[in-house]
Design a protein around this motif. Structure first.
Motif, PDB file in Angstrom:
ATOM      1  N   CYS A  17      -9.956  -9.201  -1.842  1.00 17.54           N
ATOM      2  CA  CYS A  17      -9.537  -9.855  -3.087  1.00 17.54           C
ATOM      3  C   CYS A  17      -9.964  -9.044  -4.310  1.00 17.54           C
ATOM      4  N   ARG A  18     -11.216  -8.597  -4.281  1.00 14.08           N
ATOM      5  CA  ARG A  18     -11.709  -7.834  -5.421  1.00 14.08           C
ATOM      6  C   ARG A  18     -10.972  -6.495  -5.533  1.00 14.08           C
ATOM      7  N   THR A  19     -10.718  -5.871  -4.383  1.00 14.24           N
ATOM      8  CA  THR A  19     -10.066  -4.560  -4.367  1.00 14.24           C
ATOM      9  C   THR A  19      -8.624  -4.670  -4.862  1.00 14.24           C
TER      10      THR A  19
ATOM     11  N   GLY B 118      -6.342  11.561 -13.741  1.00 17.57           N
ATOM     12  CA  GLY B 118      -7.276  11.734 -12.627  1.00 17.57           C
ATOM     13  C   GLY B 118      -8.187  10.548 -12.427  1.00 17.57           C
ATOM     14  N   PHE B 119      -8.742  10.028 -13.524  1.00 18.65           N
ATOM     15  CA  PHE B 119      -9.740   8.958 -13.379  1.00 18.65           C
ATOM     16  C   PHE B 119      -9.104   7.676 -12.849  1.00 18.65           C
ATOM     17  N   ILE B 120      -7.823   7.464 -13.159  1.00 17.15           N
ATOM     18  CA  ILE B 120      -7.161   6.268 -12.642  1.00 17.15           C
ATOM     19  C   ILE B 120      -6.665   6.494 -11.220  1.00 17.15           C
ATOM     20  N   SER B 121      -6.129   7.704 -10.940  1.00 12.96           N
ATOM     21  CA  SER B 121      -5.592   7.918  -9.592  1.00 12.96           C
ATOM     22  C   SER B 121      -6.718   7.978  -8.556  1.00 12.96           C
ATOM     23  N   LYS B 122      -7.863   8.561  -8.912  1.00 12.64           N
ATOM     24  CA  LYS B 122      -8.994   8.605  -7.967  1.00 12.64           C
ATOM     25  C   LYS B 122      -9.432   7.196  -7.591  1.00 12.64           C
ATOM     26  N   ASP B 123      -9.506   6.353  -8.599  1.00 14.20           N
ATOM     27  CA  ASP B 123      -9.921   4.976  -8.377  1.00 14.20           C
ATOM     28  C   ASP B 123      -8.898   4.250  -7.494  1.00 14.20           C
ATOM     29  N   ALA B 124      -7.619   4.485  -7.768  1.00 14.82           N
ATOM     30  CA  ALA B 124      -6.568   3.828  -6.985  1.00 14.82           C
ATOM     31  C   ALA B 124      -6.619   4.298  -5.528  1.00 14.82           C
TER      32      ALA B 124
ATOM     33  N   GLN C 230      -7.549   2.997   0.073  1.00 17.16           N
ATOM     34  CA  GLN C 230      -8.225   3.327   1.336  1.00 17.16           C
ATOM     35  C   GLN C 230      -9.075   2.161   1.844  1.00 17.16           C
ATOM     36  N   ILE C 231      -9.736   1.450   0.933  1.00 19.21           N
ATOM     37  CA  ILE C 231     -10.503   0.256   1.344  1.00 19.21           C
ATOM     38  C   ILE C 231      -9.551  -0.750   2.001  1.00 19.21           C
ATOM     39  N   MET C 232      -8.378  -0.950   1.372  1.00 17.46           N
ATOM     40  CA  MET C 232      -7.424  -1.923   1.905  1.00 17.46           C
ATOM     41  C   MET C 232      -6.876  -1.467   3.262  1.00 17.46           C
ATOM     42  N   GLU C 233      -6.678  -0.178   3.417  1.00 16.85           N
ATOM     43  CA  GLU C 233      -6.199   0.325   4.717  1.00 16.85           C
ATOM     44  C   GLU C 233      -7.247   0.103   5.804  1.00 16.85           C
ATOM     45  N   ARG C 234      -8.513   0.226   5.434  1.00 11.45           N
ATOM     46  CA  ARG C 234      -9.582  -0.035   6.405  1.00 11.45           C
ATOM     47  C   ARG C 234      -9.569  -1.518   6.833  1.00 11.45           C
ATOM     48  N   HIS C 235      -9.382  -2.412   5.848  1.00 11.32           N
ATOM     49  CA  HIS C 235      -9.294  -3.846   6.182  1.00 11.32           C
ATOM     50  C   HIS C 235      -8.124  -4.089   7.135  1.00 11.32           C
TER      51      HIS C 235
ATOM     52  N   LEU D   8       0.828  -1.214   0.000  1.00 10.30           N
ATOM     53  CA  LEU D   8       0.000   0.000   0.000  1.00 10.30           C
ATOM     54  C   LEU D   8       0.861   1.262   0.000  1.00 10.30           C
ATOM     55  N   SER D   9       2.012   1.236   0.681  1.00 10.95           N
ATOM     56  CA  SER D   9       2.933   2.397   0.625  1.00 10.95           C
ATOM     57  C   SER D   9       3.416   2.603  -0.787  1.00 10.95           C
TER      58      SER D   9
END
Length: 209
Positions: free
Chosen positions: A100-102, A49-55, A60-65, A31-32
């Motif tokens: 896994c999906r993320t 922008g459209f790719i970096s926003k998605d990334a 962030q989802i992975m950091e929450r996990h 993640l780093s």
């Protein structure tokens, strides 16, 4: 966390620290490394922008996990896959925010960045970055994007700066130094990509909706 200038050194160090002796991919450095790559995308302006926003959303989802109550299961990609598969396939397919999906979404984007950086590394001073980027995109992310996004992306790539400007953005000194450091960094990114690809293929996770 994604503020500040991009530094290729930071990406190199993160991906270098990603793989253990047992070929496990550790999530923290992964993640780093992604935050570093996101800064790279952001430094190129709105084009990506459209790719970096998605990334950013996916990281962030992975950091929450990672920080959640099941955090210990999200130490490595291997432990994450084992944990999420143990909860049954319905759980995995039914949850848009499953690890896994993320990670699969990040993994696909990582291939594009890896190919793009490799193209920059091996290119010539007058190589067209828009061509390098489009070829990398077509060989990776494009097949996962709807036509509208593909069209917008390919148009956006036409506005990319020169190869030298890219190498300068890497913040490691003159272009030759950036090329050397890319040569050092890319194998680590490839290794993380390869291990993830193998892991996901082994558990039939490469087509998770």
């Amino acid at each position: 966390a994604a503020v500040g200038a991009f530094s290729l050194r930071e990406v190199l160090d993160a991906f270098r620290g990603c793989v253990t002796e047992r070929r496990e991919v550790l999530l923290e450095p992964y993640l780093s490394g992604w935050w570093g790559l996101i800064r790279f995308l952001q430094s190129l302006g709105a084009v990506f922008g459209f790719i970096s926003k998605d990334a950013v959303a996916k990281v962030q989802i992975m950091e929450r996990h990672r920080r959640g109550e099941q955090g210990q299961h999200y130490e490595s990609l291997q432990s994450m896959v084992e944990f999420e598969l143990s909860r049954g396939p319905g759980e995995l397919r039914g949850r848009p925010d499953s690890g896994c999906r993320t990670v699969l979404r990040l993994h696909r984007a990582l291939l594009w960045l890896q190919l793009f950086l490799e193209g920059l590394r091996t290119g010539h001073r007058d190589s067209r970055t828009s061509t390098i980027c489009t070829d990398s995109y077509n060989a990776s992310l494009a097949k996962h994007h709807p036509w509208v996004v593909r069209k917008a992306a390919t148009l956006a790539f036409c506005a990319l700066p020169s190869r030298d400007a890219f190498l300068e953005v890497m913040n490691v000194g003159p272009p030759e130094q950036a090329v050397d450091m890319l040569g050092e960094a890319i194998p680590y990114i490839q290794s993380v990509y390869g291990i993830t690809q193998e892991l996901f293929a082994q558990h039939s996770l490469l087509d998770l909706p």
